[in-house]
Enzyme design. Sequence first.
Site, PDB file in Angstrom:
ATOM      1  N   GLU A  90     -57.345 -19.097   7.275  1.00 54.29           N
ATOM      2  CA  GLU A  90     -57.152 -20.935   7.071  1.00 54.29           C
ATOM      3  C   GLU A  90     -57.325 -22.178   8.284  1.00 54.29           C
ATOM      4  OE1 GLU A  90     -55.471 -22.286   4.387  1.00 54.29           O
ATOM      5  OE2 GLU A  90     -54.264 -20.883   3.882  1.00 54.29           O
ATOM      6  N   SER A 351       5.844   0.124  -1.044  1.00 54.26           N
ATOM      7  CA  SER A 351       6.280   0.966  -0.205  1.00 54.26           C
ATOM      8  C   SER A 351       5.371   0.154   1.304  1.00 54.26           C
ATOM      9  CB  SER A 351       6.794   1.605  -0.691  1.00 54.26           C
ATOM     10  OG  SER A 351       7.477   2.324  -1.601  1.00 54.26           O
TER      11      SER A 351
END
Length: 702
Positions: A90, A351
């Site tokens: 680029e 329990s």
Amino acid sequence: MVSRRTRLWRMAAAGLGGLVLIGGGALFALDRADRAYPPPLDVAADLSREVVDRNGNLLRAYTAESGVWRLPVTLDAVDPDYINMLIAYEDRRFRSHSGVDPLAIGRAAVQLLLNGGRIVSGASTITMQVARLIEPRAERSLTAKLRQMLRALQIERRLSKSEILSLYLTLAPYGGNLEGVRAASLAWFGREPKKLTLSQSALLVALPQSPEARRPDRQHAEALQARNRVLARMGAAGLIPDSEIARAAATKVPTRRLGMPDLAAHTADLAIRTQPDTASIKLTLDGDIQARLEDLAIETAGRLGQKQSLAMVLADGKTGEVLASVGSTGHLDAARAGAIDMSRAVRSPGSALKPFIYGLAFEDALIAPETLIDDTPADFSGYRPRNFDRGYMGEVSIREALQFSLNVPAVRLLEAVGPQRLLARLRRGGTQLELPPGGAPGLAIGLGGAGVSLRGLVQLYTGFVNNGMARALSDGSETVSPRPLDQPVMAAEANWQVADILSGVSAPQGAPRIAIAYKTGTSYGYRDAWAIGFDGRHVLGVWVGRPDASPVPGLSGIETAAPLLFEAFARAGLERVEFPAAPPGLVVQSRGGLPFALRKFKGRDAVASTVADGSLPPQIVYPPQGARVSLGSGGSGPLMPLVIKLQGGAGPYRLIANGQALPKPTRRRVLNWVPDSPGASTLTVMDAEGRAASVSVFIDGN
């Protein structure tokens, strides 16, 4: 008379001075304009919010306010080979120009003229592209290009090259609502951009030039061609060997877009709500473990009944940090009310609280592991508990009663230690049981007659890996840290005895063979199934049921939740941590070696009545006669205290150790004595009526 040469020098000097003044004025004007019209760099502040795990790995992300996926990124979190390829393709002179590249402009102009006005290559630098991204405009004109150039010059004055590159990597478009290299890498490759292949890097370089025309999921051929052009350019420039270019060009381009990471949705959503101003929130969760347990939850959903869900919480019991939290079979599973975080829902624990009842009974010297207790029908002022299978086992040991989770023995012990005292101890663990409206705590709380969350249970069970001291759970989702817990849920000796019993519970049939202690629970009406397990450090809790609390026939802790507990422990991949050794001073006795008072539990009423009529003299039930007790601290320090437990007699009691009476009498039946030195000792306890009991023990200082 002034010579012609002098006049020319004066004119040149005046012209040069004028140019300096004009240039200076122009620069002054540009500087004022620059300060008056700064580039809108704050657009980059509109970022996706993210929730990361303890290692910084992304758990879940949220779109930015503008509706795009724009994740924060730093240069060190991006593959350097990709960055080098981006710059080479680029903007080769990115690190040397000041925002505008005159050479690139000249090259583009010449190519434009030579090709009859057709654009062959652009002249936009990365900085100019950033200018376009922060201030997007629809028109493509010479004026727009000049504006980008001016903005690029402004940006270069304000930011370093690294900051400009980071801005590009954050804002560049990659198709759809994807912006930034992190969002693109996750969506197209399912990975962070820290390490990319050559093919992946080339595609990410190509996409921002024309993101919609090159979307891999919609314009696959165009995406493939664009990637290959980038690769060809790199090969022609001699930056990458031809063999690697050919291999990368043969690699397939993705054909579908992947979803963003979506782990720990319930916890992440809570964090986002409670910390609205934090862009990146770090949790204590481990992303790898979280993913494995969520996969298990999804798999298990297919085996569960209709509308059933589940929850799992895994914690480091030493620190209280939550390592994984699964709130449902899936937060998008509407058929199972997956949006509800069942790890925080209050339900009946069945329990699962029984171990704490036994712990209090051990503390009070009412029982030992081999003490016998009746599992027979009983009536507690109209309350008639029955076992899960509706049968009775008769006379069993305390160890068997807890391992088989028998109901009647647990209620007998709860009657002896008191429901209020149990609630107080659970509050020490940071857990407040939710009682029925207007209901006073009764014996039913021992079998699930109160409400608690899975997180609350896991927090209580962290005491089993900390000598009885629970750790407040924390996952980082809330800004306020939980209050530290500074009082033990139960004494260290009692805590170890309970954990030792639970470690002997058989694993469910077909479950992975891992060494953990665990307890199950099933609520009344088969509405909730629980299993809580632990090794020497980690605590994992599992809940299964329907979020609407409807009954599920056949649901049980041992059949439904326990297999899931063992599978989850195995999949978590935790390093095995051994159970701690017995605390110093604790002697494990066989049934034959128990004092007479501990051979059979008779209940508080029986003990109270014999004490009241003076028929039961004091007895030292711990330590037993002839015991060798280790009280060494592991160093050269003083010896640790010896816990002495009594039954019978009438308080206050006075302890006499080796002929020396302790100065203060006490009404407590649990006494602490610190020996002066190791060796043989004789301990005598005398009650208020002058009755005495003695034992001889050997104190080991190792």
